[in-house]
Enzyme design. Structure first.
Site, PDB file in Angstrom:
ATOM      1  N   ARG A  46       2.502   7.093  -1.868  1.00 20.61           N
ATOM      2  CA  ARG A  46       1.315   6.289  -1.580  1.00 20.61           C
ATOM      3  C   ARG A  46       0.706   5.878  -2.909  1.00 20.61           C
ATOM      4  NH1 ARG A  46      -1.391   9.041  -4.557  1.00 20.61           N
ATOM      5  NH2 ARG A  46      -3.149   7.821  -3.861  1.00 20.61           N
ATOM      6  N   GLY A  47      -0.326   5.039  -2.824  1.00 18.02           N
ATOM      7  CA  GLY A  47      -0.873   4.458  -4.042  1.00 18.02           C
ATOM      8  C   GLY A  47      -0.187   3.121  -4.269  1.00 18.02           C
ATOM      9  N   ALA A  48      -0.981   2.082  -4.540  1.00 18.94           N
ATOM     10  CA  ALA A  48      -0.453   0.713  -4.525  1.00 18.94           C
ATOM     11  C   ALA A  48       0.773   0.499  -5.425  1.00 18.94           C
ATOM     12  CB  ALA A  48      -1.578  -0.263  -4.873  1.00 18.94           C
ATOM     13  N   ARG A 100       3.073  -0.859   5.338  1.00 13.29           N
ATOM     14  CA  ARG A 100       1.616  -0.703   5.158  1.00 13.29           C
ATOM     15  C   ARG A 100       1.050  -2.083   4.765  1.00 13.29           C
ATOM     16  NH1 ARG A 100      -0.659   4.310   1.836  1.00 13.29           N
ATOM     17  NH2 ARG A 100      -2.480   3.948   3.143  1.00 13.29           N
ATOM     18  N   GLN A 207      -6.728  12.851  -0.824  1.00  8.99           N
ATOM     19  CA  GLN A 207      -5.985  12.515  -2.058  1.00  8.99           C
ATOM     20  C   GLN A 207      -6.698  13.056  -3.299  1.00  8.99           C
ATOM     21  OE1 GLN A 207      -6.638  10.370   0.417  1.00  8.99           O
ATOM     22  NE2 GLN A 207      -5.086   8.794   0.633  1.00  8.99           N
ATOM     23  N   ASP A 248      -6.136  -1.353  -4.294  1.00  9.73           N
ATOM     24  CA  ASP A 248      -4.928  -1.772  -3.570  1.00  9.73           C
ATOM     25  C   ASP A 248      -4.759  -3.283  -3.527  1.00  9.73           C
ATOM     26  OD1 ASP A 248      -5.478   1.043  -2.561  1.00  9.73           O
ATOM     27  OD2 ASP A 248      -3.460   0.590  -1.845  1.00  9.73           O
ATOM     28  N   ASN A 258     -10.186  -0.776  -1.902  1.00 14.11           N
ATOM     29  CA  ASN A 258      -9.676   0.525  -2.338  1.00 14.11           C
ATOM     30  C   ASN A 258      -9.939   1.535  -1.226  1.00 14.11           C
ATOM     31  OD1 ASN A 258      -8.389   2.175  -4.361  1.00 14.11           O
ATOM     32  ND2 ASN A 258     -10.348   3.166  -4.703  1.00 14.11           N
ATOM     33  N   LYS A 259      -9.492   2.748  -1.454  1.00 16.60           N
ATOM     34  CA  LYS A 259      -9.589   3.821  -0.465  1.00 16.60           C
ATOM     35  C   LYS A 259     -10.968   3.869   0.183  1.00 16.60           C
ATOM     36  CE  LYS A 259      -7.084   5.899   0.777  1.00 16.60           C
ATOM     37  NZ  LYS A 259      -6.425   5.497   2.050  1.00 16.60           N
TER      38      LYS A 259
END
Ligand code: MRU
Length: 356
Positions: A46-48, A100, A207, A248, A258-259
């Site tokens: 995960r993570g862009a 995603r 996270q 992201d 973002n998150k």
């Protein structure tokens, strides 16, 4: 310690299973586009930027798999099996694109891989596969270089002794190495600055508590973990000097996805006159999206909000929402930290100039 979030080993892709960190450290192996897509969807990776790198390898793996089932070019020319190769590749691209929706790096990487594929489409499937694999290796290596440059640009913004709050994990685990926001912290420490990090735990996938805390502990960078709802308390008590987060997708006007929870942090930072920086490689800027309102926001399973893993604490039958990202308007962003430099008070003009 160097964290290899993704690596190519023995003709397959290996990715750290981020769902089980920090309780266990384990690599999972991937051989097909469909399995990489599932790894992205289920957040093994995960993570862009890391999602983009994984997708690039997903395309290469699919080409290798399909080409090994395609007989080499016959003397008469290209046969029906190549039509099968091309159809299989299209399917691979589609399954990866559906994994995603929010991180634009996924689509950026797929687009780049498609262009390479088109440039060698007249070659044999075996040659195409080798060229795509080389491109995936290059995307991984490039991401590490970019993070280094971004880190140096961002570190210059942090004062010696700064206490910096971050949200989610924008570290080595979210990239091919080094990280975006955590790359800034690493560079600041390398430059001799005594910074300390405050990490939001980042509900619901944790996270911050699991991944950012793990990374900082590995490298002895001082970190204090707080729950998400403590950020306002910390700022009101003068315990935060700056905020640095990852992203992201950045829209053409500088709005930042973002998150989930990042927007809340940005509003609080504005209220307390604390600079709010976003570390973002150019591959995360989406000029096709005019404003943050057009960024697709992923809704994930409500199980993630009910509790953690198998333990559920929410009342049975209650209605639950789980949007995984939010959008911070550009007006709340002090600066975008990129590999090409810092854009202060980002807007359409500033971003256009940066992108050339
Ligand atoms: O749902 P995740 O864990 O993929 O979300 C990750 C983030 O929101 C990160 O902050 C973002 O991708 C930047 S990573 C360098």
């Amino acid at each position: 310690m160097k964290v290899e979030t993704l690596r190519w080993a023995h003709n397959k892709l290996e990715m750290i299973d981020q769902r089980i960190l920090p309780a266990a450290f384990e690599y999972l192996s991937y051989y097909t586009a469909a399995s990489v897509a599932e790894g992205i969807r289920s957040m093994v990776v995960r993570g862009a930027p890391a999602i983009g790198v994984a997708a690039a390898y997903g395309v290469a793996l699919e080409a290798l798999r399909l080409s090994s089932a395609t007989p080499p070019l016959s003397p008469e020319g290209r046969g029906g099996s190549e039509a099968g190769f091309n159809a299989g590749m299209e399917e691979g691209f589609n399954v990866l694109a559906a994994s995603r929706p929010t991180a634009v790096n996924l689509f950026w990487a797929l687009q780049r891989m498609r262009k390479v594929w088109e440039s060698v489409v007249t070659q044999t499937p075996q040659q195409v596969a080798q060229r795509l694999l080389a491109e995936a290796h290059e995307i991984l290596a490039e991401d590490i270089r970019i993070n280094k440059a971004m880190g140096a640009n961002g570190a210059a913004l942090l004062a010696d002794g700064a206490r910096v709050l971050t949200h989610c994990n924008a570290g080595a685990l979210a990239t091919a190495g080094g990280g975006t926001a955590l790359g800034v912290f690493r560079s600041a420490v390398e430059a001799g600055k005594k910074i300390s990090v405050i990490a939001d735990e980042t509900r619901p996938f944790l996270q911050g508590a699991r991944l950012t805390a793990w990374e900082m502990v590995q490298e002895n960078i001082p970190l204090t973990l707080i729950t998400d709802n403590m950020a306002g308390y910390m700022m009101a008590h003068g315990e935060v000097d700056a905020v640095v987060v990852g992203t992201d997708r950045v829209a053409a006007n500088g709005d930042v996805a973002n998150k989930i929870g990042t927007y809340m942090v940005a509003v609080l930072a504005k209220r307390h006159n604390i600079p709010f920086y976003v570390a973002c490689p150019l591959s995360t800027i989406d000029l096709n999206i005019a404003t943050g309102a057009d960024i697709p926001i992923e809704e994930r399973s409500v199980d993630e909000v009910k509790g953690f893993r198998d333990y559920h604490w929410a009342a049975q039958g209650v209605k639950i929402r789980n949007p995984a990202f939010d959008v911070t308007p550009a007006e709340l962003v002090t600066g975008l930290i990129t590999e090409k430099g810092v854009v202060l008070q980002p807007d359409v003009q500033g971003i256009r100039k940066l992108m050339g």
